[in-house]
Design a protein around this motif. Sequence first.
Motif, PDB file in Angstrom:
ATOM      1  N   GLY A 116     -30.316 -20.644 -30.366  1.00 19.45           N
ATOM      2  CA  GLY A 116     -31.511 -20.472 -31.196  1.00 19.45           C
ATOM      3  C   GLY A 116     -32.600 -21.440 -30.762  1.00 19.45           C
ATOM      4  N   VAL A 117     -33.714 -21.393 -31.476  1.00 21.93           N
ATOM      5  CA  VAL A 117     -34.843 -22.277 -31.189  1.00 21.93           C
ATOM      6  C   VAL A 117     -35.291 -22.874 -32.515  1.00 21.93           C
ATOM      7  CG1 VAL A 117     -37.169 -22.379 -30.214  1.00 21.93           C
ATOM      8  CG2 VAL A 117     -35.586 -20.615 -29.428  1.00 21.93           C
ATOM      9  N   ALA A 118     -35.535 -24.183 -32.547  1.00 25.10           N
ATOM     10  CA  ALA A 118     -35.964 -24.816 -33.797  1.00 25.10           C
ATOM     11  C   ALA A 118     -37.226 -24.131 -34.319  1.00 25.10           C
ATOM     12  CB  ALA A 118     -36.228 -26.297 -33.558  1.00 25.10           C
ATOM     13  N   GLN A 119     -37.243 -23.883 -35.607  1.00 23.84           N
ATOM     14  CA  GLN A 119     -38.390 -23.233 -36.234  1.00 23.84           C
ATOM     15  C   GLN A 119     -38.707 -23.936 -37.544  1.00 23.84           C
ATOM     16  OE1 GLN A 119     -40.050 -20.202 -35.221  1.00 23.84           O
ATOM     17  NE2 GLN A 119     -38.958 -20.665 -33.330  1.00 23.84           N
ATOM     18  N   GLU A 120     -39.984 -24.007 -37.877  1.00 26.45           N
ATOM     19  CA  GLU A 120     -40.326 -24.418 -39.230  1.00 26.45           C
ATOM     20  C   GLU A 120     -40.038 -23.244 -40.157  1.00 26.45           C
ATOM     21  OE1 GLU A 120     -43.677 -27.910 -38.774  1.00 26.45           O
ATOM     22  OE2 GLU A 120     -44.263 -26.030 -39.719  1.00 26.45           O
ATOM     23  N   VAL A 121     -39.515 -23.568 -41.329  1.00 22.79           N
ATOM     24  CA  VAL A 121     -39.226 -22.539 -42.326  1.00 22.79           C
ATOM     25  C   VAL A 121     -40.140 -22.788 -43.518  1.00 22.79           C
ATOM     26  CG1 VAL A 121     -37.453 -21.463 -43.765  1.00 22.79           C
ATOM     27  CG2 VAL A 121     -36.798 -22.516 -41.581  1.00 22.79           C
ATOM     28  N   GLN A 122     -40.934 -21.786 -43.841  1.00 22.27           N
ATOM     29  CA  GLN A 122     -41.879 -21.937 -44.948  1.00 22.27           C
ATOM     30  C   GLN A 122     -41.654 -20.801 -45.944  1.00 22.27           C
ATOM     31  OE1 GLN A 122     -46.090 -20.801 -44.726  1.00 22.27           O
ATOM     32  NE2 GLN A 122     -46.644 -22.942 -44.925  1.00 22.27           N
ATOM     33  N   LEU A 123     -41.556 -21.147 -47.221  1.00 22.45           N
ATOM     34  CA  LEU A 123     -41.430 -20.116 -48.249  1.00 22.45           C
ATOM     35  C   LEU A 123     -42.822 -19.799 -48.785  1.00 22.45           C
ATOM     36  CD1 LEU A 123     -38.353 -21.409 -50.304  1.00 22.45           C
ATOM     37  CD2 LEU A 123     -38.424 -20.127 -48.131  1.00 22.45           C
ATOM     38  N   LYS A 124     -43.135 -18.520 -48.877  1.00 29.24           N
ATOM     39  CA  LYS A 124     -44.428 -18.122 -49.442  1.00 29.24           C
ATOM     40  C   LYS A 124     -44.178 -17.454 -50.787  1.00 29.24           C
ATOM     41  CE  LYS A 124     -48.601 -15.433 -48.405  1.00 29.24           C
ATOM     42  NZ  LYS A 124     -49.350 -14.756 -47.336  1.00 29.24           N
ATOM     43  N   GLY A 125     -44.729 -18.056 -51.835  1.00 28.11           N
ATOM     44  CA  GLY A 125     -44.582 -17.483 -53.172  1.00 28.11           C
ATOM     45  C   GLY A 125     -43.524 -18.167 -54.006  1.00 28.11           C
ATOM     46  N   SER A 126     -43.186 -19.402 -53.620  1.00 31.65           N
ATOM     47  CA  SER A 126     -42.075 -20.094 -54.292  1.00 31.65           C
ATOM     48  C   SER A 126     -42.534 -20.971 -55.456  1.00 31.65           C
ATOM     49  CB  SER A 126     -41.298 -20.925 -53.273  1.00 31.65           C
ATOM     50  OG  SER A 126     -42.173 -21.829 -52.625  1.00 31.65           O
ATOM     51  N   GLY A 127     -43.695 -20.710 -55.986  1.00 34.39           N
ATOM     52  CA  GLY A 127     -44.114 -21.396 -57.207  1.00 34.39           C
ATOM     53  C   GLY A 127     -45.285 -22.340 -57.013  1.00 34.39           C
ATOM     54  N   LEU A 128     -45.663 -22.983 -58.116  1.00 35.08           N
ATOM     55  CA  LEU A 128     -46.854 -23.841 -58.129  1.00 35.08           C
ATOM     56  C   LEU A 128     -46.720 -25.010 -57.161  1.00 35.08           C
ATOM     57  CD1 LEU A 128     -47.521 -24.000 -61.979  1.00 35.08           C
ATOM     58  CD2 LEU A 128     -48.921 -22.835 -60.255  1.00 35.08           C
ATOM     59  N   THR A 129     -47.846 -25.380 -56.574  1.00 34.45           N
ATOM     60  CA  THR A 129     -47.913 -26.553 -55.708  1.00 34.45           C
ATOM     61  C   THR A 129     -49.124 -27.370 -56.175  1.00 34.45           C
ATOM     62  OG1 THR A 129     -49.515 -25.941 -54.002  1.00 34.45           O
ATOM     63  CG2 THR A 129     -47.329 -24.939 -53.823  1.00 34.45           C
ATOM     64  N   PRO A 130     -49.284 -28.578 -55.664  1.00 28.03           N
ATOM     65  CA  PRO A 130     -50.473 -29.348 -56.065  1.00 28.03           C
ATOM     66  C   PRO A 130     -51.782 -28.676 -55.625  1.00 28.03           C
ATOM     67  CG  PRO A 130     -48.804 -30.779 -55.126  1.00 28.03           C
ATOM     68  CD  PRO A 130     -48.335 -29.379 -54.887  1.00 28.03           C
ATOM     69  N   TYR A 131     -51.696 -27.644 -54.799  1.00 28.30           N
ATOM     70  CA  TYR A 131     -52.910 -26.959 -54.307  1.00 28.30           C
ATOM     71  C   TYR A 131     -53.057 -25.555 -54.878  1.00 28.30           C
ATOM     72  CZ  TYR A 131     -51.892 -30.767 -51.153  1.00 28.30           C
ATOM     73  OH  TYR A 131     -51.579 -32.000 -50.660  1.00 28.30           O
ATOM     74  N   GLU A 180     -46.433  -7.268 -62.497  1.00 32.21           N
ATOM     75  CA  GLU A 180     -45.629  -6.950 -61.308  1.00 32.21           C
ATOM     76  C   GLU A 180     -44.467  -7.933 -61.271  1.00 32.21           C
ATOM     77  OE1 GLU A 180     -47.755  -5.919 -57.668  1.00 32.21           O
ATOM     78  OE2 GLU A 180     -49.651  -6.199 -58.711  1.00 32.21           O
ATOM     79  N   THR A 181     -43.696  -7.898 -60.182  1.00 30.10           N
ATOM     80  CA  THR A 181     -42.620  -8.885 -60.057  1.00 30.10           C
ATOM     81  C   THR A 181     -42.840  -9.740 -58.803  1.00 30.10           C
ATOM     82  OG1 THR A 181     -41.240  -7.333 -58.863  1.00 30.10           O
ATOM     83  CG2 THR A 181     -40.893  -7.486 -61.255  1.00 30.10           C
ATOM     84  N   ALA A 182     -42.222 -10.921 -58.823  1.00 33.44           N
ATOM     85  CA  ALA A 182     -42.413 -11.897 -57.745  1.00 33.44           C
ATOM     86  C   ALA A 182     -41.466 -11.626 -56.582  1.00 33.44           C
ATOM     87  CB  ALA A 182     -42.154 -13.301 -58.279  1.00 33.44           C
ATOM     88  N   ALA A 183     -41.864 -12.094 -55.429  1.00 33.18           N
ATOM     89  CA  ALA A 183     -40.992 -12.071 -54.246  1.00 33.18           C
ATOM     90  C   ALA A 183     -41.350 -13.283 -53.398  1.00 33.18           C
ATOM     91  CB  ALA A 183     -41.173 -10.790 -53.454  1.00 33.18           C
ATOM     92  N   VAL A 184     -40.443 -13.669 -52.535  1.00 34.41           N
ATOM     93  CA  VAL A 184     -40.664 -14.814 -51.654  1.00 34.41           C
ATOM     94  C   VAL A 184     -40.345 -14.383 -50.222  1.00 34.41           C
ATOM     95  CG1 VAL A 184     -39.923 -17.165 -51.066  1.00 34.41           C
ATOM     96  CG2 VAL A 184     -40.088 -16.476 -53.474  1.00 34.41           C
ATOM     97  N   VAL A 185     -41.282 -14.644 -49.318  1.00 32.87           N
ATOM     98  CA  VAL A 185     -41.038 -14.388 -47.897  1.00 32.87           C
ATOM     99  C   VAL A 185     -40.699 -15.725 -47.250  1.00 32.87           C
ATOM    100  CG1 VAL A 185     -42.031 -13.617 -45.703  1.00 32.87           C
ATOM    101  CG2 VAL A 185     -42.643 -12.438 -47.807  1.00 32.87           C
ATOM    102  N   ALA A 186     -39.631 -15.745 -46.460  1.00 35.07           N
ATOM    103  CA  ALA A 186     -39.320 -16.941 -45.664  1.00 35.07           C
ATOM    104  C   ALA A 186     -39.934 -16.732 -44.288  1.00 35.07           C
ATOM    105  CB  ALA A 186     -37.814 -17.132 -45.564  1.00 35.07           C
ATOM    106  N   ARG A 187     -40.967 -17.511 -43.999  1.00 32.28           N
ATOM    107  CA  ARG A 187     -41.662 -17.352 -42.722  1.00 32.28           C
ATOM    108  C   ARG A 187     -41.159 -18.386 -41.715  1.00 32.28           C
ATOM    109  NH1 ARG A 187     -48.028 -16.680 -44.367  1.00 32.28           N
ATOM    110  NH2 ARG A 187     -47.938 -18.901 -44.892  1.00 32.28           N
ATOM    111  N   LEU A 188     -41.213 -18.017 -40.461  1.00 37.21           N
ATOM    112  CA  LEU A 188     -40.825 -18.931 -39.378  1.00 37.21           C
ATOM    113  C   LEU A 188     -41.979 -19.061 -38.400  1.00 37.21           C
ATOM    114  CD1 LEU A 188     -37.318 -17.444 -38.389  1.00 37.21           C
ATOM    115  CD2 LEU A 188     -37.813 -19.147 -40.169  1.00 37.21           C
TER     116      LEU A 188
END
Length: 506
Positions: A116-131, A180-188
């Motif tokens: 494999g290759v190292a990847q950053e993993v980012q969740l989109k839609g995983s709740g409130l953030t300071p921004y 609607e309902t929520a979903a979370v995409v795990a982006r790389l």
Amino acid sequence: MHDTPSDRTGLAPGWRWTNSFATLGTDFYSPMATQAVAQPHWVGVSASAATLLGLTPEALQTPDWLNILVGNQTAPGSQPLSSVYSGHQFGVWAGQLGDGRAALLGELTPPPDHHGVAQEVQLKGSGLTPYSRMGDGRAVLRSSIREFLCSEAMHGLGIPTTRALSVIGADHPVYREQPETAAVVARLAPSFIRFGHFEHFCHHNLHPQLRQLADYVIDRFYPACHTATTLNGNAYANFLQAVTERTAKMVAQWQAVGFCHGVMNTDNMSILGLTIDYGPFQFLDAFDPGHICNHSDNQGRYAFYKQPNVAYWNLYCLGQALLPLIEDQDLTIAALETYKTIYPVAVDACMAAKLGFPEVRQGQRELADDGLRLLAADRVDYSIFWRRLSHWVHNRENNAGTQDDSVRDLFLDRDGIDAWLLRYSEHLNDIPRGLAANLMMKTNPQYVLRNHLGELAIQAAKNKDFAAVAQLQQALERPFDEQPQFASFADFPPDWASGISISCSS
Ligand code: AMP
Ligand code: MG
């Protein structure tokens, strides 16, 4: 660095979480905690994205991974954070934005023997953030499915993009124009840094941080800029030029395949030249250069034909942001000016391949432009035209003398297309037999993520039927292969497709 215990995460020992972005310090981000949702369930998993991390879909689809990738559980060793950035939205300075609904879990590095290759993993839609500002930190199921499918479709097409490992639905209400309902995409991605990150630190006159960020990106992704002798050996000018080059090449690929991004704000421009932030995007159905795919884009700033110029405008914003480091306006402009040579060369190369020419030919640009004018005049379906043309070339080479009207039948202006095909044939005459059709079949996709296809998969998914998402993904993963079981995905769009309205609401 921490080894991830296998008993808690379902990972085999050896996968490591690190977070190099976090080493920049808290001027660049805020630590955060993702917010849990009820009843998470897999909506889609990309086997090909999983492979990047050295995982199989089976190894990924465990309850632990489900909880990690929806944000219900923090993987031991990861430090979720949201980064701060600013940007220009619709041509206007928008001030501070930041990851309002994204959590960077860190970089996941697979063990060496897993290829494999190292990847950053980012969740989109995983709740409130300071921004999160006025937002709820969530993303709805429909837009998450669109992002998931399009990320993987773009990858299949060979266009640089962030990847999508998974999309996970939840029984968590989200309110947009309707419930609607929520979903979370795990982006790389190797990095999710945007032009807007640089604009942020420049705008606030935080030049040491600006330099730190630029050095971080150059060290990791553009190391050749440190030693480049071009542009007076100025590393930051060379960096700007390298980003300009990647961006120009990416946009050339968008134009060639008929992809309209829809929200080319500077905060949606990747510093690595990846397609990022899939919102109201669209692959063109009927060819219309003025097509506006974002219902909220009243002025048509991001109309299809404007994308190359908008990218250039956005690069100017990046150049402005890097000026305190480059310290020379002429060098900055020189770096940006390369866009004017690289973009046309890149788009010509893309069009040559679409036409089946092994290299750019004399008279090709006029030929392509005249062809596109005919397409626009008759609102001919863009992808179907190119695919039929590929078959037409194949038939011309293999069944000489047999009449093939499949291309001309797409046009009202029969004389116009006949004359164009004749002109085109003359170019083909001196290309070795088989070469053109072969190249075209690998360049002009059979399958693109048309709006109506996404819509049908979304409607089914809303009823908890995820088969259509999987089928569409399978077709789009190999967009140049015929795949007879998915032939209907290559059809003309139904009449209702033109009525689909996609806004920024997501
Ligand atoms: P976008 O138009 O999706 O690129 O988003 C622009 C900005 O708005 C980014 O800073 C996003 O993080 C933020 N944003 C969009 N939707 C939401 C949301 N539902 N909650 C919080 N922030 C959001
Ligand atoms: Mg965005």
